[in-house]
Design an enzyme around this catalytic site. Structure first.
Site, PDB file in Angstrom:
ATOM      1  CE1 TYR D 101      -5.225   4.079  -3.707  1.00  0.00           C
ATOM      2  CE2 TYR D 101      -6.823   2.320  -3.371  1.00  0.00           C
ATOM      3  CZ  TYR D 101      -5.544   2.733  -3.690  1.00  0.00           C
ATOM      4  OH  TYR D 101      -4.584   1.813  -4.013  1.00  0.00           O
ATOM      5  CD  GLU D 189      -2.425   3.674  -5.696  1.00  0.00           C
ATOM      6  OE1 GLU D 189      -2.353   2.816  -4.822  1.00  0.00           O
ATOM      7  OE2 GLU D 189      -1.588   4.579  -5.831  1.00  0.00           O
TER       8      GLU D 189
END
Lengths: 289, 376, 289, 376
Positions: D101, D189
């Site tokens: 992530y 993101e």
């Protein structure tokens, strides 16, 4: 005591695997400087002269409780190395690298406000507290443990003058090369203050050069706050106006910053100015007779 | 690195700072073409990288084509402070009411960029700064925020009573600040910035780039005036040496700028004049010493050479190697005095033992010897 | 006493000639706030409601010894107005303007570090110390001089709750609207600290809303440091997750920042949470009975 | 403002962040053309501006053209959380070894931008953040300095043991940071960022712009998905009202977001459900009130309207004027309860005296009345 560095100073060498970095790491180790870690991005995990190498300053600090660093990183990467040391909250950062763009330094000194780090340099020869520690590139042969504090904008001229202090038998408490660039992290006044407060220092030698007005401001400060005897040398009396003399700082502009003005200001502050490096021995004899 | 007025004006135009109508010429033949675009009166301005061109006669106000051609001919044959005038800027003269000064530079004391302005612009701004500092307005800039308009307004309100002019001043100051930061300048300057017909116009322009920042702006290298630099200084730069040619007879090769200047000072103290400043820098190589010798020997004024080295990073044996190399390849007729102290000092002495080089133990001794040997 | 502002506060109105600026200047003058100067670039030299107008904050401060400002400048120019007030070293700056890009605020709070200025807002309703001074847009009808300190992220909800405090007879020492944006200059904790130290304040009412975790952090702080009784109201219990409710701050993300969590944290810190504005009167009666 | 994955990927490509080979399609006919450029296996991904598309069946892994066409047909007919799927991204499936992530957002607590990374990337990163915070690395960024490479390296060293991957991570992090700052984002993101064949590839992409910053990047407006927004919410935005449609029966019009939320909470507390959030904002005009009424009345679920105003800047008489205007122009069949307190309260009452509007003196009273009147 000494100022800035002593036997307890734990040093990280930033750029330890480079040509200058590795050479001077050896030199510092020979001088018994506590070089506890090196940093070269991407080379973490290796070892050089028994010193562990890390990828980042924070990792090096966490692993070794280092409180200082010396930077030998090439000029294009040196600003980031300084920011990294500041962000890792090291107490002392000595930047040897020369040629850092002045606009980078403007940002760095702005960023330094309110931070815990003291930056020496860039374009500094470093610091030596003879017999205790060396965080710099100064050749030990010129220095001897003693009672004279030396602060200088130059490199080799500092060795020259210090060698006469040493030969005359006085020796140095600490020698600080603040760096020859127009914008540096620590100036004369900062060092004068530390020397005045250091019980081991009994006299101070200031080595300036043409350009800027750091010497003039130091003169005002000496007049007001420094009780210890101060001697000064100013290089560049014969330099023609507006010609660059190697150091970016050494530019005479608009009639300001000439050797004559600096000498006048120093004299007015009661500072004895000498004009030949080897004179310093005799002058110190007079002071300490 | 300094650039010429006409080059600085190109930056001004790129950033929309008002300038007079101008044409650059390099010879008399180009005057007619220039006149097809410019209206009289015209000012002819010598493009040289030194100050004081006005006082030297390098700027002339002309009312007629004849007058202008006369002036062009004269100025193009001039030499100002050893620099031959090779380019001339012809500018439409601006009839102005008042001259201002506006500059941005780095204040070493504040350790910050500063904007400097004055309602007393013109040729004698340095004099004004010394004698009437109250006529100079200085405001500090943040390197992160550049010039905020309220700071420019604070300054503008001191210079102008007319709000419209204050707004114009703020615009010009913002643009000038952008040049300063975009190209990492040591100095950007408009002197004079003139008030003409309710407009502000940059009549002169000066830009000095930070040499250390140049590598990040490779396009600036094309602006370098190679004619204006000493050939020997250019050679030195290529060899990574810091060299400045001077007018004395004693050549000197030193490591470190401070020690080099101190050496020059000492030569003067003992009655001679240095022929140059030469710093071989921190790192050590015989090659650099070899190049330093070559450059110094190009100067026909040199009657002797002093080598003054305090070895630290610089190794004395590297210096000695370079000296031997030079001795072998060049026909050297002048005496050489060498003072080599510090790292590998003994090795150096051994290397040079059978050479004609005169040794000195200290800096003072070295200076005394070379002054003695070069006395005419 | 009160906090932040009182009869001595000398206020500059930045953007005094605009629609909102001029209206609220009148309102503040009616409340006897010492509005000593206005600033509108380019309109210096004029006067509005008897208040002299200047081109810059520094000029206004130098001429009037102002120590605070309130900003009504349109959002595109408001960040510069804040920098200007900081650079002029005003002690207190209240920014009413809403809609300032959050990236601008990130730079401003970074720039504020180590500076002398306290920033309230942006997107704040301002401050009122009833009976003493008002530096904001709060309608005086809702407030009454008294002993309850109110700190809030909202505007009209603050008026609503304060009006019940006033009607119940307690009144307010000071009411601070810290602003509804995600990044503001002053947070709950800063105000709680000031209220705790203010002898005139005997109870504190905190008005929060969903989004962020300012209320959670305030809860921890209250538990440790606040001895005075604290009551709290949290708006947005019925707001669906991930829907924007007008205030940029009121976004529920990743399960954090819900009204439920905030209420839980407040309760754990011994804070009495009420669910209907008019309840506050009864609760204060219990406390002060 | 949120944008779709395929739009975010265009930013990634512009900034040279590695992404899988992909094609956007809007109908079944475009599949064949897409197949001429893509190799199987292929993932078909619904482009909707809500989370949880995977769990809703909006993402499907396909091995053959038949399988893919089946999936496309199915997904294009789906509705995910009330949003019809109109676009589909076909991406070459990346065979990866591990999911990471990487995100950059604004930390309200630190009041600074932060870079967040984890070696436990994938669908359940929020769960990881809650249950295993030690698996998340967070580092603060300076808005002036952006991402210094040593900060990225500190993070990269936690995630990867391979130095080459650390360097690739640093590059991607720097590029993502530049998107974040260049376009004033609230969030950028990559989840997951996958390790495949010694390369790091951004398999998914998310960008959320700061609405307040949009006016400085007018080019972003073209990226807005008008289909994804409620028509009434778009209308409200045009009228400068802050409106969110909900599913209850009690319409409400309030000034101020906090008071609006408190009003909704109170409606719920007294047994009903709010039909919307509507903040008419700080400034005062009959026009805004008129528009607010129009928007609320578009919602056929609304059985009654509560107007709750605490006048400060907002003048109660302006609100009353707007109400009268709406009453005149629209055929309103639902009851209206108005609570108007503060500035010009009396004038407002007088204006509305002969209207069908029910008055309330307090907020609680207003809520109780409207709940009573809308009880089915």
């Amino acid at each position: 005591m000494a100022i800035l560095i002593n036997q307890e100073t734990r040093v990280i060498v930033q750029g330890i695997t480079g040509r200058d970095g590795s050479f001077h790491t050896q030199e510092m180790l020979k001088y018994n400087t506590k070089v506890v870690a090196g940093v070269t991005p991407g080379k973490g995990g290796s070892e050089i002269f028994g010193v562990p190498v890390f990828d980042t300053v924070r990792e090096a600090k966490n692993a070794t409780r280092a409180n200082a660093s010396i930077i030998f990183v090439p000029k294009a990467f040196a600003p980031d190395a300084i920011y990294e040391a500041i962000d890792a909250e090291l107490e002392l950062v000595v930047c040897i690298t020369e040629g850092i763009p002045v606009h980078e330094m403007l940002k760095i000194v702005s960023y330094l406000k309110g931070k815990k780090t003291r930056l020496i340099g860039p374009n500094s020869a470093g610091i030596i507290s003879p017999g205790k520690s060396k965080v710099g590139i100064l050749p030990p042969v010129a220095f001897k443990e003693g009672k004279v504090g030396v602060v200088s904008r130059s490199g080799t001229l500092t060795y020259e003058i210090s060698s006469h202090i040493s030969q005359a038998g006085f020796g140095e408490s600490t020698v600080v090369g603040i760096g020859g660039d127009p914008i540096v992290g620590t100036n004369f006044i900062d060092c004068l203050k530390m020397f005045e407060d250091d019980p081991e220092t009994e006299a101070i030698v200031l080595i300036g050069e043409i350009g800027g007005n750091d010497e003039e401001r130091a003169s005002e400060y000496i007049k007001k706050y420094i009780k210890k005897p101060v001697l000064a040398f100013i290089a560049g009396q014969t330099a023609p106006p507006d010609k660059r003399m190697g150091h970016a700082g050494a530019i005479i502009s608009g009639g300001k910053g000439t050797a004559q003005e600096k000498i006048k200001a120093l004299n007015a502050a009661g500072v004895r100015v000498f004009f030949e490096p080897e004179e310093i021995g005799r002058l110190l004899c007079e002071i300490f007779k | 690195m300094k650039i010429h007025e006409y080059q600085a004006k190109e930056f001004f135009r790129k950033y929309n700072i008002p300038t007079p109508k101008e044409k650059l010429i390099t010879n008399l033949d180009e005057v007619d073409l220039a006149l097809s675009e410019l209206n009289f009166p015209i000012v002819a301005k010598a493009q040289v990288l030194v100050g004081g061109r006005g006082k030297a006669g390098g700027v002339q106000f002309c009312q007629t084509p004849e007058e202008l051609k006369e002036a062009v001919k004269r100025i193009l044959s001039m030499t100002i402070k050893n620099l031959a005038v090779k380019k001339l800027l012809l500018a439409e003269a601006v009839k102005y009411e008042k001259e201002f000064y506006l500059g941005i530079t780095i204040d070493r004391e504040r350790r910050a960029p500063v904007l400097i302005a004055s309602a007393a612009g013109g040729m004698d701004i340095e004099e004004i700064a010394l004698r009437h500092p109250e006529q100079i307005v200085i405001t500090e800039l943040s390197p992160f925020l550049r010039l905020k308009s309220y700071k420019a307004r604070e300054v503008g309100n001191v210079l102008f009573s007319d709000k419209e002019l204050v707004n114009k001043f703020i615009e010009i100051a913002a643009k000038l600040t952008n040049i300063f930061f975009d190209y990492e300048c040591n100095l950007v300057e408009i002197n004079p910035l003139v008030l003409a017909d309710r407009e502000l116009v940059a009549v002169d322009a000066k830009i000095v780039f930070d040499d250390n920042g140049l590598y990040r702006h490779p396009e600036l290298e094309a602006l370098r005036d190679l004619d204006a630099e000493e050939k020997s200084e250019l050679l030195a730069k290529q060899a990574d040496l810091s060299y400045v040619k001077l007018t004395g007879h004693v050549g000197c090769i030193v490591n470190g700028a401070g020690l080099a200047m101190a050496t020059m000072d000492l030569i003067k103290k003992y009655g001679a004049e240095p022929a140059n400043f030469l710093d071989i820098g921190g790192s050590s190589s015989p090659q650099k010493m070899r190049e330093a010798m070559r450059i110094i020997l190009m100067d026909k004024n040199v009657r002797g050479i002093l080598v003054n080295i305090f070895g630290g990073i610089t190794r004395c044996d590297d210096v000695a190697q370079g000296l031997l190399w030079a001795l072998k390849e060049e026909e050297i007729k002048v005496p050489i005095v060498a003072r080599l102290t510090g790292t590998n000092e003994l090795e150096a002495r051994m290397l040079l033992e059978n050479s004609p080089i005169v040794f000195a133990r200290t800096m003072t001794e070295g200076v005394k010897k070379i002054v003695e040997l070069t006395r005419s």
